[in-house]
Design an enzyme around this catalytic site. Structure first.
Site, PDB file in Angstrom:
ATOM      1  N   HIS A  49       8.866   1.316   3.492  1.00 26.49           N
ATOM      2  CA  HIS A  49       9.885   1.374   4.545  1.00 26.49           C
ATOM      3  C   HIS A  49      10.780   0.136   4.438  1.00 26.49           C
ATOM      4  O   HIS A  49      10.643  -0.651   3.484  1.00 26.49           O
ATOM      5  CB  HIS A  49       9.228   1.480   5.929  1.00 26.49           C
ATOM      6  CG  HIS A  49       8.155   0.441   6.171  1.00 26.49           C
ATOM      7  ND1 HIS A  49       8.421  -0.901   6.247  1.00 26.49           N
ATOM      8  CD2 HIS A  49       6.813   0.568   6.343  1.00 26.49           C
ATOM      9  CE1 HIS A  49       7.309  -1.561   6.466  1.00 26.49           C
ATOM     10  NE2 HIS A  49       6.310  -0.697   6.518  1.00 26.49           N
ATOM     11  N   GLY A 102      10.760  -2.618   5.916  1.00 24.16           N
ATOM     12  CA  GLY A 102      10.020  -3.889   5.870  1.00 24.16           C
ATOM     13  C   GLY A 102       9.702  -4.250   4.428  1.00 24.16           C
ATOM     14  O   GLY A 102       9.918  -5.386   3.983  1.00 24.16           O
ATOM     15  N   HIS A 103       9.190  -3.256   3.679  1.00 20.98           N
ATOM     16  CA  HIS A 103       8.919  -3.491   2.257  1.00 20.98           C
ATOM     17  C   HIS A 103      10.227  -3.772   1.506  1.00 20.98           C
ATOM     18  O   HIS A 103      10.282  -4.650   0.649  1.00 20.98           O
ATOM     19  CB  HIS A 103       8.254  -2.262   1.634  1.00 20.98           C
ATOM     20  CG  HIS A 103       6.929  -1.896   2.240  1.00 20.98           C
ATOM     21  ND1 HIS A 103       6.757  -0.784   3.019  1.00 20.98           N
ATOM     22  CD2 HIS A 103       5.718  -2.501   2.180  1.00 20.98           C
ATOM     23  CE1 HIS A 103       5.490  -0.703   3.397  1.00 20.98           C
ATOM     24  NE2 HIS A 103       4.836  -1.739   2.918  1.00 20.98           N
ATOM     25  N   LYS A 156       4.629 -10.133   9.199  1.00 21.44           N
ATOM     26  CA  LYS A 156       4.098  -9.073  10.079  1.00 21.44           C
ATOM     27  C   LYS A 156       2.578  -9.138  10.156  1.00 21.44           C
ATOM     28  O   LYS A 156       1.977  -8.954  11.201  1.00 21.44           O
ATOM     29  CB  LYS A 156       4.565  -7.722   9.529  1.00 21.44           C
ATOM     30  CG  LYS A 156       3.750  -6.523   9.924  1.00 21.44           C
ATOM     31  CD  LYS A 156       4.295  -5.897  11.149  1.00 21.44           C
ATOM     32  CE  LYS A 156       3.511  -4.721  11.681  1.00 21.44           C
ATOM     33  NZ  LYS A 156       2.651  -4.028  10.781  1.00 21.44           N
ATOM     34  N   ASP A 157       1.948  -9.384   8.993  1.00 21.72           N
ATOM     35  CA  ASP A 157       0.487  -9.522   8.944  1.00 21.72           C
ATOM     36  C   ASP A 157       0.172 -11.016   8.864  1.00 21.72           C
ATOM     37  O   ASP A 157      -0.217 -11.543   7.822  1.00 21.72           O
ATOM     38  CB  ASP A 157      -0.058  -8.761   7.727  1.00 21.72           C
ATOM     39  CG  ASP A 157       0.252  -7.275   7.808  1.00 21.72           C
ATOM     40  OD1 ASP A 157      -0.473  -6.553   8.494  1.00 21.72           O
ATOM     41  OD2 ASP A 157       1.274  -6.854   7.220  1.00 21.72           O
ATOM     42  N   VAL A 215      10.536  -7.374   9.798  1.00 21.59           N
ATOM     43  CA  VAL A 215      11.675  -6.464   9.973  1.00 21.59           C
ATOM     44  C   VAL A 215      11.321  -5.485  11.091  1.00 21.59           C
ATOM     45  O   VAL A 215      10.213  -4.933  11.111  1.00 21.59           O
ATOM     46  CB  VAL A 215      11.985  -5.709   8.668  1.00 21.59           C
ATOM     47  CG1 VAL A 215      13.131  -4.725   8.873  1.00 21.59           C
ATOM     48  CG2 VAL A 215      12.318  -6.690   7.556  1.00 21.59           C
ATOM     49  N   MET A 245       0.837  -1.202   0.000  1.00 20.35           N
ATOM     50  CA  MET A 245       0.000   0.000   0.000  1.00 20.35           C
ATOM     51  C   MET A 245       0.876   1.258   0.000  1.00 20.35           C
ATOM     52  O   MET A 245       0.409   2.351   0.361  1.00 20.35           O
ATOM     53  CB  MET A 245      -0.933  -0.006   1.202  1.00 20.35           C
ATOM     54  CG  MET A 245      -1.929  -1.173   1.141  1.00 20.35           C
ATOM     55  SD  MET A 245      -3.420  -0.897   2.103  1.00 20.35           S
ATOM     56  CE  MET A 245      -2.731  -0.709   3.738  1.00 20.35           C
ATOM     57  N   GLY A 246       2.144   1.116  -0.371  1.00 20.39           N
ATOM     58  CA  GLY A 246       3.023   2.280  -0.448  1.00 20.39           C
ATOM     59  C   GLY A 246       3.495   2.745   0.909  1.00 20.39           C
ATOM     60  O   GLY A 246       3.473   1.984   1.878  1.00 20.39           O
TER      61      GLY A 246
HETATM   62  P1  AMP Z   1       1.428  -2.884   3.451  1.00 18.82           P
HETATM   63  O1  AMP Z   1       2.013  -1.866   2.540  1.00 18.82           O
HETATM   64  O2  AMP Z   1       1.385  -2.477   4.885  1.00 18.82           O
HETATM   65  O3  AMP Z   1       0.124  -3.461   2.949  1.00 18.82           O
HETATM   66  O4  AMP Z   1       2.451  -4.098   3.432  1.00 18.82           O
HETATM   67  C1  AMP Z   1       2.829  -4.717   2.219  1.00 18.82           C
HETATM   68  C2  AMP Z   1       3.527  -6.003   2.560  1.00 18.82           C
HETATM   69  O5  AMP Z   1       4.675  -5.702   3.343  1.00 18.82           O
HETATM   70  C3  AMP Z   1       2.656  -6.956   3.387  1.00 18.82           C
HETATM   71  O6  AMP Z   1       2.832  -8.274   2.906  1.00 18.82           O
HETATM   72  C4  AMP Z   1       3.174  -6.780   4.774  1.00 18.82           C
HETATM   73  O7  AMP Z   1       3.014  -7.922   5.583  1.00 18.82           O
HETATM   74  C5  AMP Z   1       4.654  -6.509   4.505  1.00 18.82           C
HETATM   75  N1  AMP Z   1       5.254  -5.817   5.639  1.00 18.82           N
HETATM   76  C6  AMP Z   1       4.819  -4.670   6.230  1.00 18.82           C
HETATM   77  N2  AMP Z   1       5.597  -4.356   7.285  1.00 18.82           N
HETATM   78  C7  AMP Z   1       6.533  -5.327   7.376  1.00 18.82           C
HETATM   79  C8  AMP Z   1       7.616  -5.584   8.272  1.00 18.82           C
HETATM   80  N3  AMP Z   1       7.896  -4.778   9.299  1.00 18.82           N
HETATM   81  N4  AMP Z   1       8.366  -6.687   8.051  1.00 18.82           N
HETATM   82  C9  AMP Z   1       8.093  -7.519   7.007  1.00 18.82           C
HETATM   83  N5  AMP Z   1       7.100  -7.333   6.146  1.00 18.82           N
HETATM   84  C10 AMP Z   1       6.320  -6.260   6.318  1.00 18.82           C
END
Ligand code: AMP
Length: 282
Positions: A33, A35-36, A151-152, A178, A29-30
């Protein structure tokens, strides 16, 4: 290198056709960071020098059960494009909402029992929004693999279930969490914490570690592990816990005793910001 950019379904189909395989999809979802970035790195390694990494950036209105959360969700497309370029992505999909949910759209993908507890109970409709958009993205991308973060953890389980049930050909791959040096799991929502809330937020990690320490010392009573997490959270006045859970990691049913693969997880509010974290046992 600047990645190619598609903003429409047709544009994606055209560019997707020239990508060499394996194609690895990372849906986001942009507000990208580290983690991404770690997902992009793992995706790049998986694709290899001749394969392709496709990143989607789409803040999915369907999965937000609070309009204010959707509106406050951080967005910075220019920075995201730079991050994806530096991470070696080949193609970005950044569609407007009406490109994903075109006029007349009326399809929904709903997974059953796995979506009921934890995040599903706290956020009605959330997972239906997630599975609907992920089904669309998997269909459009036609990727060999798709990378998601641990994370999710519930989201990952739900997406695996959906992919297995619908016969999706894309392999779903899990990537480790992360964290910041102080233990806070990276999240796009962290930027919305006040300095005081940011200083308090590592309590999620400490609560998980407290339960893990009890588990490592031989404790198998799930309620005692939940109590260890609640007690740690209660010591932090800025933290308002929504749930703490010690559940079977395949079904997400709350346990009485821990005697198999288990997921410790929690959601905690700091003012308007809601954070989640989890840890698998053993
Ligand atoms: P989001 O942009 O929050 O929808 O996350 C996109 C992807 O990045 C999802 O598969 C999340 O689980 C993963 N993600 C978000 N934060 C982290 C993190 N801290 N460590 C690892 N993966 C992450």
């Amino acid at each position: 290198m600047t990645p190619m950019l598609a903003r429409s379904r047709i544009g994606l189909a055209a560019t997707r056709a020239i990508l060499s395989r394996p194609v690895v999809l990372v849906p986001t979802m942009g507000a990208l960071h580290d983690g991404h970035r770690s997902l992009f790195r793992l995706a790049r390694a998986c694709a290899g020098p001749s394969g392709s990494v496709l990143v989607s950036i789409f803040v999915n209105p369907l999965q937000f059960n609070e309009t204010s959360d959707f509106e406050a969700y951080p967005r910075d497309e220019a920075a995201d494009v730079r991050v994806c370029g530096a991470a070696g992505a080949d193609l970005l999909l950044i569609p407007p909402v009406e490109e994903i949910y075109h006029p007349g759209f009326e399809t929904s993908v709903r997974v059953g029992a796995l979506t009921q507890p934890l995040e599903g109970a706290a956020r009605p409709g959330h997972f239906e929004g997630v599975t609907t958009v992920v089904a669309i993205l998997l269909g459009l991308a036609g990727a060999d693999r798709a990378y998601f973060g641990q994370k999710d953890a519930q989201q990952l389980l739900v997406i695996r279930r959906m992919a297995a049930d619908l016969g999706v050909a894309t392999e779903i791959v899990a990537c480790p969490i992360v964290r910041e040096p102080d233990g806070l799991a990276l999240s796009s929502r962290n930027v919305r914490l006040t300095p005081q809330q940011r200083a308090a937020a590592p309590v999620l990690r400490r609560a998980l570690s407290a339960a893990r320490a009890r588990y490592d010392a031989g404790e198998r009573d799930a309620e005692i592990l939940r109590a260890a997490m609640r007690m740690t959270l209660a010591a932090e006045p800025l933290a308002a816990p929504e749930y703490v859970s010690c559940a079977d990691s395949a079904t997400l049913r709350e346990l009485e005793r821990v005697d198999g693969p288990t997921l410790l997880s929690m959601a905690v509010r700091f003012g308007a910001v809601r954070l989640i974290d989890n840890e698998p046992l053993p």
